[in-house]
Design a protein around this motif. Structure first.
Motif, PDB file in Angstrom:
ATOM      1  N   ASN A   1     -23.236  -0.479 -36.554  1.00 31.61           N
ATOM      2  CA  ASN A   1     -23.536  -0.148 -37.761  1.00 31.61           C
ATOM      3  C   ASN A   1     -24.049  -1.499 -38.232  1.00 31.61           C
ATOM      4  OD1 ASN A   1     -22.430  -0.331 -40.861  1.00 31.61           O
ATOM      5  ND2 ASN A   1     -22.912   1.653 -40.168  1.00 31.61           N
ATOM      6  N   ARG A   2     -25.092  -1.111 -39.155  1.00 28.01           N
ATOM      7  CA  ARG A   2     -26.010  -2.445 -39.682  1.00 28.01           C
ATOM      8  C   ARG A   2     -24.864  -3.168 -40.807  1.00 28.01           C
ATOM      9  NH1 ARG A   2     -31.106  -3.995 -39.614  1.00 28.01           N
ATOM     10  NH2 ARG A   2     -31.901  -5.337 -41.067  1.00 28.01           N
ATOM     11  N   THR A   3     -23.989  -2.563 -41.451  1.00 30.16           N
ATOM     12  CA  THR A   3     -23.340  -3.270 -42.312  1.00 30.16           C
ATOM     13  C   THR A   3     -22.163  -3.969 -41.690  1.00 30.16           C
ATOM     14  OG1 THR A   3     -23.491  -1.379 -44.007  1.00 30.16           O
ATOM     15  CG2 THR A   3     -21.654  -2.856 -44.107  1.00 30.16           C
ATOM     16  N   ASN A   4     -21.483  -3.239 -40.622  1.00 33.40           N
ATOM     17  CA  ASN A   4     -20.511  -4.065 -39.823  1.00 33.40           C
ATOM     18  C   ASN A   4     -21.216  -5.226 -39.088  1.00 33.40           C
ATOM     19  OD1 ASN A   4     -18.518  -2.406 -40.566  1.00 33.40           O
ATOM     20  ND2 ASN A   4     -18.853  -1.070 -38.684  1.00 33.40           N
ATOM     21  N   LEU A   5     -22.402  -5.125 -38.682  1.00 34.08           N
ATOM     22  CA  LEU A   5     -23.057  -6.328 -37.987  1.00 34.08           C
ATOM     23  C   LEU A   5     -23.411  -7.509 -38.801  1.00 34.08           C
ATOM     24  CD1 LEU A   5     -24.323  -7.346 -35.410  1.00 34.08           C
ATOM     25  CD2 LEU A   5     -26.485  -6.388 -36.107  1.00 34.08           C
ATOM     26  N   TYR A   6     -23.736  -7.202 -40.288  1.00 28.81           N
ATOM     27  CA  TYR A   6     -24.166  -8.108 -41.052  1.00 28.81           C
ATOM     28  C   TYR A   6     -22.660  -9.103 -41.333  1.00 28.81           C
ATOM     29  CZ  TYR A   6     -29.011  -7.433 -42.725  1.00 28.81           C
ATOM     30  OH  TYR A   6     -30.137  -7.314 -42.624  1.00 28.81           O
ATOM     31  N   ARG A   7     -21.489  -8.078 -41.346  1.00 31.18           N
ATOM     32  CA  ARG A   7     -20.371  -8.736 -41.740  1.00 31.18           C
ATOM     33  C   ARG A   7     -19.865  -9.749 -40.434  1.00 31.18           C
ATOM     34  NH1 ARG A   7     -17.053  -3.616 -44.190  1.00 31.18           N
ATOM     35  NH2 ARG A   7     -18.032  -3.733 -46.297  1.00 31.18           N
ATOM     36  N   ILE A   8     -20.215  -9.245 -39.559  1.00 31.96           N
ATOM     37  CA  ILE A   8     -19.759 -10.037 -38.079  1.00 31.96           C
ATOM     38  C   ILE A   8     -20.436 -11.512 -38.079  1.00 31.96           C
ATOM     39  CG2 ILE A   8     -19.872 -10.224 -35.696  1.00 31.96           C
ATOM     40  CD1 ILE A   8     -19.009  -7.144 -35.768  1.00 31.96           C
ATOM     41  N   LEU A   9     -21.998 -11.146 -38.223  1.00 33.78           N
ATOM     42  CA  LEU A   9     -22.864 -12.309 -38.241  1.00 33.78           C
ATOM     43  C   LEU A   9     -22.479 -13.474 -39.459  1.00 33.78           C
ATOM     44  CD1 LEU A   9     -26.196 -10.520 -37.586  1.00 33.78           C
ATOM     45  CD2 LEU A   9     -24.751 -11.844 -36.085  1.00 33.78           C
ATOM     46  N   TYR A  10     -22.261 -12.829 -40.620  1.00 29.39           N
ATOM     47  CA  TYR A  10     -21.887 -13.645 -41.789  1.00 29.39           C
ATOM     48  C   TYR A  10     -20.494 -14.465 -41.462  1.00 29.39           C
ATOM     49  CZ  TYR A  10     -20.321 -15.156 -46.224  1.00 29.39           C
ATOM     50  OH  TYR A  10     -19.997 -16.129 -47.361  1.00 29.39           O
TER      51      TYR A  10
ATOM     52  N   LEU B   1     -13.013  -7.804 -33.530  1.00 30.33           N
ATOM     53  CA  LEU B   1     -12.917  -9.020 -32.687  1.00 30.33           C
ATOM     54  C   LEU B   1     -13.926  -8.668 -31.246  1.00 30.33           C
ATOM     55  CD1 LEU B   1     -12.353 -11.934 -32.155  1.00 30.33           C
ATOM     56  CD2 LEU B   1     -10.238 -10.916 -31.134  1.00 30.33           C
ATOM     57  N   SER B   2     -13.849  -7.485 -30.867  1.00 28.13           N
ATOM     58  CA  SER B   2     -14.505  -7.123 -29.560  1.00 28.13           C
ATOM     59  C   SER B   2     -15.969  -6.965 -29.965  1.00 28.13           C
ATOM     60  CB  SER B   2     -13.897  -5.786 -29.100  1.00 28.13           C
ATOM     61  OG  SER B   2     -14.827  -5.338 -27.938  1.00 28.13           O
ATOM     62  N   ASN B   3     -16.453  -6.372 -31.006  1.00 24.65           N
ATOM     63  CA  ASN B   3     -17.928  -6.431 -31.383  1.00 24.65           C
ATOM     64  C   ASN B   3     -18.456  -7.718 -31.594  1.00 24.65           C
ATOM     65  OD1 ASN B   3     -17.854  -3.613 -31.424  1.00 24.65           O
ATOM     66  ND2 ASN B   3     -17.526  -3.291 -33.575  1.00 24.65           N
ATOM     67  N   ALA B   4     -17.506  -8.821 -32.109  1.00 26.80           N
ATOM     68  CA  ALA B   4     -18.076 -10.188 -32.436  1.00 26.80           C
ATOM     69  C   ALA B   4     -18.356 -10.645 -31.016  1.00 26.80           C
ATOM     70  CB  ALA B   4     -16.899 -10.915 -33.388  1.00 26.80           C
ATOM     71  N   ILE B   5     -17.345 -10.459 -30.103  1.00 31.61           N
ATOM     72  CA  ILE B   5     -17.585 -10.993 -28.701  1.00 31.61           C
ATOM     73  C   ILE B   5     -18.609 -10.541 -27.809  1.00 31.61           C
ATOM     74  CG2 ILE B   5     -16.527 -11.149 -26.410  1.00 31.61           C
ATOM     75  CD1 ILE B   5     -14.009 -11.387 -27.610  1.00 31.61           C
ATOM     76  N   ASP B   6     -19.035  -9.095 -28.073  1.00 26.44           N
ATOM     77  CA  ASP B   6     -20.092  -8.565 -27.668  1.00 26.44           C
ATOM     78  C   ASP B   6     -21.384  -9.232 -28.129  1.00 26.44           C
ATOM     79  OD1 ASP B   6     -18.718  -6.729 -26.100  1.00 26.44           O
ATOM     80  OD2 ASP B   6     -19.063  -5.065 -27.773  1.00 26.44           O
ATOM     81  N   VAL B   7     -21.533  -9.605 -29.447  1.00 26.30           N
ATOM     82  CA  VAL B   7     -22.658 -10.372 -29.972  1.00 26.30           C
ATOM     83  C   VAL B   7     -22.866 -11.524 -29.489  1.00 26.30           C
ATOM     84  CG1 VAL B   7     -23.354 -11.374 -32.220  1.00 26.30           C
ATOM     85  CG2 VAL B   7     -22.440  -8.977 -32.263  1.00 26.30           C
ATOM     86  N   LEU B   8     -21.707 -12.453 -29.400  1.00 22.90           N
ATOM     87  CA  LEU B   8     -21.921 -13.820 -28.509  1.00 22.90           C
ATOM     88  C   LEU B   8     -22.354 -13.553 -27.190  1.00 22.90           C
ATOM     89  CD1 LEU B   8     -18.621 -15.368 -30.101  1.00 22.90           C
ATOM     90  CD2 LEU B   8     -20.989 -15.723 -30.758  1.00 22.90           C
ATOM     91  N   SER B   9     -21.801 -12.684 -26.701  1.00 23.04           N
ATOM     92  CA  SER B   9     -22.079 -12.533 -24.969  1.00 23.04           C
ATOM     93  C   SER B   9     -23.646 -12.292 -25.082  1.00 23.04           C
ATOM     94  CB  SER B   9     -21.462 -11.174 -24.600  1.00 23.04           C
ATOM     95  OG  SER B   9     -20.186 -11.503 -24.610  1.00 23.04           O
ATOM     96  N   LEU B  10     -24.590 -11.730 -26.026  1.00 28.94           N
ATOM     97  CA  LEU B  10     -26.025 -11.848 -25.963  1.00 28.94           C
ATOM     98  C   LEU B  10     -26.799 -13.165 -25.776  1.00 28.94           C
ATOM     99  CD1 LEU B  10     -26.643  -9.150 -28.886  1.00 28.94           C
ATOM    100  CD2 LEU B  10     -26.480  -8.484 -26.457  1.00 28.94           C
ATOM    101  N   PHE B  11     -26.072 -13.995 -26.065  1.00 22.76           N
ATOM    102  CA  PHE B  11     -26.598 -15.394 -26.128  1.00 22.76           C
ATOM    103  C   PHE B  11     -26.400 -15.979 -24.611  1.00 22.76           C
ATOM    104  CE2 PHE B  11     -26.031 -14.361 -30.821  1.00 22.76           C
ATOM    105  CZ  PHE B  11     -27.186 -14.757 -30.804  1.00 22.76           C
ATOM    106  N   GLU B  12     -25.946 -15.398 -23.840  1.00 27.99           N
ATOM    107  CA  GLU B  12     -25.731 -15.839 -22.324  1.00 27.99           C
ATOM    108  C   GLU B  12     -27.216 -15.525 -21.822  1.00 27.99           C
ATOM    109  OE1 GLU B  12     -23.036 -13.233 -20.305  1.00 27.99           O
ATOM    110  OE2 GLU B  12     -21.055 -14.047 -21.604  1.00 27.99           O
ATOM    111  N   ARG B  13     -27.817 -14.576 -22.335  1.00 25.48           N
ATOM    112  CA  ARG B  13     -29.290 -14.369 -21.682  1.00 25.48           C
ATOM    113  C   ARG B  13     -30.519 -14.926 -22.626  1.00 25.48           C
ATOM    114  NH1 ARG B  13     -26.987  -9.149 -21.993  1.00 25.48           N
ATOM    115  NH2 ARG B  13     -28.537  -8.456 -23.482  1.00 25.48           N
TER     116      ARG B  13
END
Length: 259
Positions: A40-49, A12-24
């Motif tokens: 990790n690319r696999t984990n990132l794909y899962r979060i984005l999905y 969940l923390s990683n997902a929030i980190d991803v969303l925070s990128l869109f502040e900029r």
């Protein structure tokens, strides 16, 4: 990236980190997101999905770039709407308090609970237990029942089936068929009554505040001792409904009222 502790869910923390990128940035590719987060690319794909499947992120089919989805826009608009209605409504609540000289609340729906976002106190002969930030069951409060009555039948039935109706007083509506009848009555008359259903000796009346789409976004309520509330019922309801209509008009005159 955000610091973590033993209570933090890493995914969940990683997902929030991803969303925070869109502040900029308005939109980002997977490569850019990975470079910024070092995930990790696999984990990132899962979060984005997951974020895409829940409408939190959207992807441009032509460029493959990610951007914030409609779910974020919807949640943001709800937050702005609730903040706006509190700011706009407050002077009206004070005006109503001065006319009726009873305690006034402003209530919104939050996770199937009645959330009290403002309170203007007059006579508080009975300990109501309410305060700004307090949440209460929908089924035992005038505002809660009013907010629920504005929802679709499917939503109401789902709420009823999932809710454990607890008896707060002898007047609490714990029989589901009786509660459904009360919801129908609220829809017909345009206001709600809590007849000592939450606190003994306390009666509350509630009326709706609506946006430009005629959706109920909040409720204004008057609370006081039952004997006084019933004695002055006609006057109280008249002032309450007028006040709620005035707040509705003011909300819809603002740019946020068009959300």
């Amino acid at each position: 990236m955000a610091m973590t502790d033993q209570y933090t869910l890493k995914t969940l923390s990683n997902a929030i980190d991803v969303l925070s990128l869109f502040e900029r940035e308005h939109s980002l590719t997977i490569k850019e997101i990975q470079q910024e987060t070092h995930m990790n690319r696999t984990n990132l794909y899962r979060i984005l999905y997951t974020l895409r499947s829940r409408g939190v992120l959207e992807v441009d089919p032509q460029t493959g770039e990610y951007r914030l989805g409609m779910k974020i826009i919807h949640l943001s608009s709800l937050l702005l709407q609730r903040l706006d209605v509190k700011t706009i409504a407050h002077p009206y609540l004070c005006e109503l308090r001065d006319k009726i000289y009873e305690t006034i609340h402003l209530v919104v729906l939050s996770n199937n609970l009645a959330a009290f976002v403002d309170k203007v106190v007059a006579n508080e002969d009975i300990n109501m237990g309410s305060y700004i930030g307090w949440t209460a069951p929908l089924y035992s409060t005038a505002s809660g029942k009013l907010l629920l009555s504005s929802k679709e039948d499917e939503h109401i039935n789902s709420y009823i089936n999932k809710t454990d109706f607890k008896k707060f007083t002898d007047c609490t509506l714990i029989k589901k068929e009786v509660f459904i009848q009360d919801i129908a009555k609220i829809r017909k008359q345009g206001y709600s009554i809590d007849a000592e259903e939450m606190v003994e000796g306390l009666t509350c009346f509630a009326a709706p505040i609506k946006n430009h789409r005629e959706e109920v976004i909040a409720a204004v309520s008057i609370s006081g001792p039952t004997t006084r509330m019933l004695k002055n019922k006609e006057k109280i309801l008249k002032e309450l409904l007028n006040n709620a209509n005035n707040i509705t008009e003011s909300v819809n005159k603002t740019p946020q009222g068009t959300v």
